[in-house]
Design a protein around this motif. Structure first.
Motif, PDB file in Angstrom:
ATOM      1  N   LEU A 110       4.741  -2.556   5.868  1.00  0.00           N
ATOM      2  CA  LEU A 110       5.173  -0.872   6.159  1.00  0.00           C
ATOM      3  C   LEU A 110       5.107  -0.215   7.014  1.00  0.00           C
ATOM      4  CD1 LEU A 110       3.894   0.315   2.779  1.00  0.00           C
ATOM      5  CD2 LEU A 110       6.248  -0.844   2.873  1.00  0.00           C
ATOM      6  N   GLY A 111       4.533   0.054   8.376  1.00  0.00           N
ATOM      7  CA  GLY A 111       4.793   0.275   8.985  1.00  0.00           C
ATOM      8  C   GLY A 111       4.271   1.238   9.634  1.00  0.00           C
ATOM      9  N   HIS A 112       3.001   1.350   9.186  1.00  0.00           N
ATOM     10  CA  HIS A 112       2.012   2.620   9.228  1.00  0.00           C
ATOM     11  C   HIS A 112       1.726   2.267  10.366  1.00  0.00           C
ATOM     12  CE1 HIS A 112       2.503   3.858   5.049  1.00  0.00           C
ATOM     13  NE2 HIS A 112       2.552   2.782   4.714  1.00  0.00           N
ATOM     14  N   SER A 113       1.319   3.395  10.815  1.00  0.00           N
ATOM     15  CA  SER A 113      -0.337   3.106  12.246  1.00  0.00           C
ATOM     16  C   SER A 113      -1.176   3.554  11.479  1.00  0.00           C
ATOM     17  CB  SER A 113       0.606   3.647  12.988  1.00  0.00           C
ATOM     18  OG  SER A 113       0.616   5.458  12.895  1.00  0.00           O
ATOM     19  N   THR A 114      -1.529   4.071  10.524  1.00  0.00           N
ATOM     20  CA  THR A 114      -3.103   4.685   9.783  1.00  0.00           C
ATOM     21  C   THR A 114      -3.268   4.052   9.130  1.00  0.00           C
ATOM     22  OG1 THR A 114      -2.430   7.127   9.664  1.00  0.00           O
ATOM     23  CG2 THR A 114      -2.713   6.479  11.077  1.00  0.00           C
ATOM     24  N   LEU A 115      -4.511   3.868   8.428  1.00  0.00           N
ATOM     25  CA  LEU A 115      -5.268   3.406   7.538  1.00  0.00           C
ATOM     26  C   LEU A 115      -4.689   4.614   6.543  1.00  0.00           C
ATOM     27  CD1 LEU A 115      -8.699   2.114   7.755  1.00  0.00           C
ATOM     28  CD2 LEU A 115      -6.861   0.476   7.173  1.00  0.00           C
ATOM     29  N   ALA A 116      -5.255   5.836   7.011  1.00  0.00           N
ATOM     30  CA  ALA A 116      -4.600   7.134   5.615  1.00  0.00           C
ATOM     31  C   ALA A 116      -2.732   6.952   5.127  1.00  0.00           C
ATOM     32  CB  ALA A 116      -4.911   8.640   6.225  1.00  0.00           C
ATOM     33  N   GLU A 117      -2.407   6.497   6.129  1.00  0.00           N
ATOM     34  CA  GLU A 117      -1.409   6.698   5.460  1.00  0.00           C
ATOM     35  C   GLU A 117      -0.659   5.002   4.792  1.00  0.00           C
ATOM     36  OE1 GLU A 117       2.325   7.579   9.295  1.00  0.00           O
ATOM     37  OE2 GLU A 117       1.025   5.810   9.850  1.00  0.00           O
ATOM     38  N   ALA A 155       7.726   1.266  -4.161  1.00  0.00           N
ATOM     39  CA  ALA A 155       7.907   0.069  -4.466  1.00  0.00           C
ATOM     40  C   ALA A 155       6.628  -0.847  -4.223  1.00  0.00           C
ATOM     41  CB  ALA A 155       9.122  -0.493  -5.547  1.00  0.00           C
ATOM     42  N   ALA A 156       7.189  -1.052  -2.611  1.00  0.00           N
ATOM     43  CA  ALA A 156       6.450  -2.365  -1.757  1.00  0.00           C
ATOM     44  C   ALA A 156       4.803  -1.391  -2.595  1.00  0.00           C
ATOM     45  CB  ALA A 156       6.966  -2.632  -0.753  1.00  0.00           C
ATOM     46  N   GLY A 157       4.526  -0.541  -1.724  1.00  0.00           N
ATOM     47  CA  GLY A 157       3.015  -0.063  -1.294  1.00  0.00           C
ATOM     48  C   GLY A 157       2.137   0.503  -2.824  1.00  0.00           C
ATOM     49  N   ARG A 158       3.540   0.316  -4.031  1.00  0.00           N
ATOM     50  CA  ARG A 158       2.647   0.281  -5.224  1.00  0.00           C
ATOM     51  C   ARG A 158       1.940  -1.586  -5.156  1.00  0.00           C
ATOM     52  NH1 ARG A 158       6.252   1.498  -8.145  1.00  0.00           N
ATOM     53  NH2 ARG A 158       6.624  -0.865  -9.352  1.00  0.00           N
ATOM     54  N   ARG A 159       3.077  -2.338  -4.847  1.00  0.00           N
ATOM     55  CA  ARG A 159       2.404  -3.700  -5.559  1.00  0.00           C
ATOM     56  C   ARG A 159       1.569  -4.649  -4.622  1.00  0.00           C
ATOM     57  NH1 ARG A 159       8.054  -6.511  -7.512  1.00  0.00           N
ATOM     58  NH2 ARG A 159       7.098  -7.684  -8.573  1.00  0.00           N
ATOM     59  N   LEU A 160       2.055  -4.100  -2.575  1.00  0.00           N
ATOM     60  CA  LEU A 160       1.082  -5.234  -2.150  1.00  0.00           C
ATOM     61  C   LEU A 160       0.182  -4.948  -2.960  1.00  0.00           C
ATOM     62  CD1 LEU A 160       3.437  -3.839   0.710  1.00  0.00           C
ATOM     63  CD2 LEU A 160       3.449  -5.935  -0.088  1.00  0.00           C
ATOM     64  N   PRO A 161      -0.796  -4.162  -3.249  1.00  0.00           N
ATOM     65  CA  PRO A 161      -2.266  -4.083  -3.045  1.00  0.00           C
ATOM     66  C   PRO A 161      -2.256  -4.631  -4.385  1.00  0.00           C
ATOM     67  CG  PRO A 161      -2.010  -2.112  -3.575  1.00  0.00           C
ATOM     68  CD  PRO A 161      -0.266  -2.635  -3.039  1.00  0.00           C
ATOM     69  N   GLU A 162      -1.524  -4.853  -5.457  1.00  0.00           N
ATOM     70  CA  GLU A 162      -2.147  -5.342  -6.506  1.00  0.00           C
ATOM     71  C   GLU A 162      -1.546  -7.225  -6.176  1.00  0.00           C
ATOM     72  OE1 GLU A 162       1.483  -3.710  -9.043  1.00  0.00           O
ATOM     73  OE2 GLU A 162       0.087  -2.139  -9.460  1.00  0.00           O
ATOM     74  N   ALA A 163      -1.166  -7.364  -5.951  1.00  0.00           N
ATOM     75  CA  ALA A 163      -0.723  -8.926  -4.780  1.00  0.00           C
ATOM     76  C   ALA A 163      -1.661  -9.108  -3.986  1.00  0.00           C
ATOM     77  CB  ALA A 163       0.867  -9.077  -4.450  1.00  0.00           C
ATOM     78  N   GLY A 164      -2.423  -8.552  -4.076  1.00  0.00           N
ATOM     79  CA  GLY A 164      -3.905  -8.908  -2.862  1.00  0.00           C
ATOM     80  C   GLY A 164      -3.921  -8.604  -1.698  1.00  0.00           C
ATOM     81  N   CYS A 165      -3.336  -7.491  -0.971  1.00  0.00           N
ATOM     82  CA  CYS A 165      -2.851  -7.773   0.300  1.00  0.00           C
ATOM     83  C   CYS A 165      -3.562  -6.836   0.795  1.00  0.00           C
ATOM     84  CB  CYS A 165      -1.343  -7.237   0.785  1.00  0.00           C
ATOM     85  SG  CYS A 165      -0.464  -7.795   0.034  1.00  0.00           S
ATOM     86  N   ARG A 187      -1.943   6.699   1.659  1.00  0.00           N
ATOM     87  CA  ARG A 187      -1.132   7.405   0.391  1.00  0.00           C
ATOM     88  C   ARG A 187       0.003   6.697  -0.290  1.00  0.00           C
ATOM     89  NH1 ARG A 187       2.242   9.925   4.941  1.00  0.00           N
ATOM     90  NH2 ARG A 187       3.433   8.100   4.694  1.00  0.00           N
ATOM     91  N   ASP A 188       0.874   5.498   0.252  1.00  0.00           N
ATOM     92  CA  ASP A 188       1.644   5.137  -0.028  1.00  0.00           C
ATOM     93  C   ASP A 188       1.538   3.954  -1.326  1.00  0.00           C
ATOM     94  OD1 ASP A 188       3.466   6.069   1.148  1.00  0.00           O
ATOM     95  OD2 ASP A 188       3.986   4.944   2.408  1.00  0.00           O
ATOM     96  N   THR A 189      -0.037   3.623  -0.905  1.00  0.00           N
ATOM     97  CA  THR A 189      -0.890   2.685  -2.175  1.00  0.00           C
ATOM     98  C   THR A 189      -1.201   3.400  -3.086  1.00  0.00           C
ATOM     99  OG1 THR A 189      -2.330   2.492  -0.678  1.00  0.00           O
ATOM    100  CG2 THR A 189      -0.475   0.795  -0.859  1.00  0.00           C
ATOM    101  N   ARG A 190      -1.236   5.039  -3.332  1.00  0.00           N
ATOM    102  CA  ARG A 190      -1.917   5.697  -4.254  1.00  0.00           C
ATOM    103  C   ARG A 190      -1.522   5.147  -5.767  1.00  0.00           C
ATOM    104  NH1 ARG A 190      -1.467  10.831  -1.693  1.00  0.00           N
ATOM    105  NH2 ARG A 190      -3.764  10.716  -0.246  1.00  0.00           N
ATOM    106  N   GLU A 191      -0.538   4.928  -5.981  1.00  0.00           N
ATOM    107  CA  GLU A 191       0.205   4.354  -7.228  1.00  0.00           C
ATOM    108  C   GLU A 191       0.144   2.868  -7.614  1.00  0.00           C
ATOM    109  OE1 GLU A 191       4.829   5.816  -8.181  1.00  0.00           O
ATOM    110  OE2 GLU A 191       3.337   7.725  -7.244  1.00  0.00           O
ATOM    111  N   ALA A 192      -0.991   2.326  -6.540  1.00  0.00           N
ATOM    112  CA  ALA A 192      -1.290   1.535  -7.524  1.00  0.00           C
ATOM    113  C   ALA A 192      -2.186   0.910  -9.113  1.00  0.00           C
ATOM    114  CB  ALA A 192      -2.063   0.266  -6.281  1.00  0.00           C
ATOM    115  N   ASP A 193      -1.727  -0.540  -9.311  1.00  0.00           N
ATOM    116  CA  ASP A 193      -2.396  -0.390 -10.671  1.00  0.00           C
ATOM    117  C   ASP A 193      -4.269  -0.549 -10.713  1.00  0.00           C
ATOM    118  OD1 ASP A 193      -3.895  -0.591 -12.963  1.00  0.00           O
ATOM    119  OD2 ASP A 193      -2.392  -2.470 -12.978  1.00  0.00           O
TER     120      ASP A 193
END
Length: 82
Positions: A41-48, A22-32, A51-57
């Motif tokens: 989220l503790g990712h080490s690559t942009l690809a990660e 849910a955070a992965g979806r909401r963070l980009p929606e909040a402008g992060c 992947r976690d932000t695909r469901e953003a609006d």
């Protein structure tokens, strides 16, 4: 984690992965930015992060992006002369 779930008055069957998703979806929606998301989220690559932000609006993100672009271009002088 259970104490935090209880304190937030959330269902006890809520899983930490679901919260992260849910955070992965909401963070980009909040402008992060992608790097903000990676840090949170503790990712080490942009690809990660991607992947976690695909469901953003996407519609909401595109509207926000256009608004940012319009604000940026209205404050810049034209690069060509008439």
């Amino acid at each position: 984690m259970r104490d935090a779930i209880i304190a937030a008055v959330l269902p006890l069957d809520l899983q930490p992965h679901g919260l992260r998703k849910a955070a992965g979806r909401r963070l980009p929606e909040a402008g992060c930015t992608p790097h903000d998301i990676m840090a949170i989220l503790g990712h080490s690559t942009l690809a990660e992060a991607e992947r976690d932000t695909r469901e953003a609006d996407r519609a909401g993100l595109s509207t926000g992006a256009i608004t940012k672009l319009e604000g940026w271009t209205t404050n810049k002088p034209a690069q060509t002369t008439s």
